[in-house]
Write an enzyme that holds these catalytic residues in place. Structure first.
Site, PDB file in Angstrom:
ATOM      1  N   LEU A 153      66.504 -29.293  33.760  1.00  0.00           N
ATOM      2  CA  LEU A 153      66.872 -30.498  34.044  1.00  0.00           C
ATOM      3  C   LEU A 153      68.303 -31.299  33.859  1.00  0.00           C
ATOM      4  O   LEU A 153      68.756 -31.780  34.363  1.00  0.00           O
ATOM      5  CB  LEU A 153      66.072 -30.820  34.370  1.00  0.00           C
ATOM      6  N   GLU A 202      70.724 -33.719  31.759  1.00  0.00           N
ATOM      7  CA  GLU A 202      71.701 -33.503  31.212  1.00  0.00           C
ATOM      8  C   GLU A 202      72.747 -34.202  30.885  1.00  0.00           C
ATOM      9  O   GLU A 202      71.798 -35.254  29.467  1.00  0.00           O
ATOM     10  CB  GLU A 202      72.746 -33.034  32.634  1.00  0.00           C
ATOM     11  N   GLY A 216      69.182 -37.852  31.413  1.00  0.00           N
ATOM     12  CA  GLY A 216      68.336 -37.368  30.522  1.00  0.00           C
ATOM     13  C   GLY A 216      66.624 -38.244  31.138  1.00  0.00           C
ATOM     14  O   GLY A 216      66.236 -37.746  32.108  1.00  0.00           O
ATOM     15  N   TRP A 224      70.153 -30.255  25.906  1.00  0.00           N
ATOM     16  CA  TRP A 224      69.131 -30.533  26.115  1.00  0.00           C
ATOM     17  C   TRP A 224      67.988 -29.094  26.714  1.00  0.00           C
ATOM     18  O   TRP A 224      66.882 -29.582  26.341  1.00  0.00           O
ATOM     19  CB  TRP A 224      68.529 -31.232  25.747  1.00  0.00           C
ATOM     20  N   ILE A 225      68.430 -27.519  26.394  1.00  0.00           N
ATOM     21  CA  ILE A 225      67.727 -26.797  27.011  1.00  0.00           C
ATOM     22  C   ILE A 225      67.541 -25.824  25.776  1.00  0.00           C
ATOM     23  O   ILE A 225      67.905 -24.849  24.779  1.00  0.00           O
ATOM     24  CB  ILE A 225      69.174 -25.699  27.957  1.00  0.00           C
ATOM     25  N   GLN A 282      51.670 -38.015   2.326  1.00  0.00           N
ATOM     26  CA  GLN A 282      51.421 -39.045   1.133  1.00  0.00           C
ATOM     27  C   GLN A 282      50.153 -38.218   0.470  1.00  0.00           C
ATOM     28  O   GLN A 282      50.416 -38.012  -0.672  1.00  0.00           O
ATOM     29  CB  GLN A 282      50.966 -39.963   2.083  1.00  0.00           C
ATOM     30  N   GLY A 310      54.482 -36.137  -4.307  1.00  0.00           N
ATOM     31  CA  GLY A 310      55.262 -36.334  -3.791  1.00  0.00           C
ATOM     32  C   GLY A 310      56.308 -34.945  -3.261  1.00  0.00           C
ATOM     33  O   GLY A 310      57.447 -34.123  -3.237  1.00  0.00           O
ATOM     34  N   GLU A 367      60.403 -33.529  27.818  1.00  0.00           N
ATOM     35  CA  GLU A 367      59.177 -33.492  28.439  1.00  0.00           C
ATOM     36  C   GLU A 367      59.134 -35.274  28.668  1.00  0.00           C
ATOM     37  O   GLU A 367      58.076 -35.411  29.420  1.00  0.00           O
ATOM     38  CB  GLU A 367      57.694 -33.507  28.348  1.00  0.00           C
TER      39      GLU A 367
END
Length: 387
Positions: free
Chosen positions: A130, A132, A136, A161-162, A340, A344, A367
């Protein structure tokens, strides 16, 4: 992968058996290689093949065509379990289901009989085209062209973004067959090996590196009219009908990632000692874990409530947007708090919580961004915006 701290409410004994199977596959076949696979940007095609052969790629669709005939209430909890093991797999199953939606719900009986069995349980994997490069959130402005040529259509343009771009066996493609706007769009089922179809090099992403996200190019791809799904100009309606269900899939995946992060954090807090005591004994830590668990339970309850509306045939668009918004924001917060908890160590790749945190971010974007979800919810409450 610690034992998940989830007490599920499932509607049938069959559903309980199904979730037990999924959890077993997730723990034995998916989770053990997740961190290594993501670090190596390795697409887990064997996992999707296994899920297909186990009947888990077509759960919400009709049994007549190879589906599992399961309610969304059950299907989404399957997605949650898979995403907890590896988001690339859970989200991949959600995208596959999205790519099957057009044909399953708008295709002719002949089209469904011809294509759906292989799509739902025959080892094929789908992608949904959908977005492009220039459209978006404003999907109705897409530019990929579909031009009629006899009993075929010729598709030209680029999708962006497929998920599964370049590895999918079929693509559900929305293309402009008429004038401007939402009414000029038509849906097509395009084979992955169609001449003129190619994928760019996958995007280099913050997370989910095992899932290829790529532009897909259509350079004069010829598609038979028999592969047109729905009526000409009905494509945008088809796309919107799929997105509400797809948003619930993302919500479930987000809760899966958050649950995995919480389980790791609880296990670590019990094992890690400071000042002669497990860090889980300190009130600040206990309150943090309690807040994480509460956000997860709230998100799960919301996506399941929306799923039950869908299963009952009632409107659920507002609740789907709410679930997508709440669950993905919760996943971002919970995974950040999990890092957290580890201190570290949480900032290193030696523990999976840093991967969960990186993966959670994308769920606030795909989505429909969470800003779009707020717009959808507000329209249900206050009506369309004034022009």
């Amino acid at each position: 992968m610690p034992e998940p701290g989830v007490e599920r409410q499932l509607p049938t004994d069959e559903a309980r058996d199904l979730l037990a199977l999924v959890r077993d596959i997730a723990r034995r076949e998916i989770a053990p290689s997740a961190s290594e696979g993501e670090a190596a940007s390795r697409f887990p095609r064997p996992a999707f093949t296994l899920l297909s052969s186990s009947g888990l790629l077509g759960l919400p669709y009709e049994a007549e065509f190879g589906g599992g005939n399961q309610p969304y209430e059950v299907y989404l909890q399957v997605l949650e379990e898979l995403a907890a093991a590896r988001l690339t797999v859970g989200l991949g199953v959600s995208v596959h289901s999205l790519s099957c939606h057009a044909l399953a719900n708008f295709g002719t009986k002949q089209q469904r009989a011809e294509h759906l069995p292989a799509m739902l349980g025959g080892g094929l994997l789908g992608a949904y085209c959908l977005s492009e490069p220039s459209s978006g959130s404003d999907a109705a402005s897409l530019r990929t062209k579909a031009v009629r040529d006899g009993d075929s259509w010729v598709l030209t343009g680029t999708k962006a973004w497929i998920t599964h771009g370049g590895v999918a066996d079929f693509y559900t493609v929305l293309a402009r067959s008429g004038g401007e706007g939402a009414h000029g769009i038509t849906a097509f089922l395009v084979p992955g090996d169609a001449e003129g179809l190619s994928a760019a090099v996958p995007e280099k992403k913050m997370g989910m590196n095992g899932s290829p996200t790529a532009q897909v190019h259509f350079d004069g791809v010829r598609v038979s009219d028999a592969r047109r799904v729905g009526d000409e100009g009905q494509g945008f309606q088809i796309a919107l009908s799929a997105l509400d269900s797809g948003r619930l899939g993302i919500a479930a995946c987000a809760i899966g990632v958050a649950q995995a992060a919480l389980d790791e954090a609880v296990a670590y807090a019990k094992e890690r000692s400071q000042f002669g005591r497990p860090v889980a004994d300190f009130q600040g830590m206990r309150f943090l874990l309690a807040d994480m668990a509460t956000q997860i339970e709230a998100g799960r309850a919301l996506y399941l409530s929306a799923a039950r509306l869908r299963d009952a045939g009632r409107p659920f668009s507002k609740q789907a947007a709410m679930a997508k918004l709440l669950c993905t924001d919760a996943a971002m917060k919970v995974t950040t708090d999990a890092v957290q908890v580890f201190g570290g160590y949480g900032y290193t790749a030696d523990f999976p919580v840093e991967r969960y945190m990186r993966e959670a971010k994308v769920l606030q974007i795909v989505e429909g961004t969470n800003q779009i979800q707020r717009m959808v919810i507000a329209r249900h409450l206050a009506g369309p915006e004034s022009r």
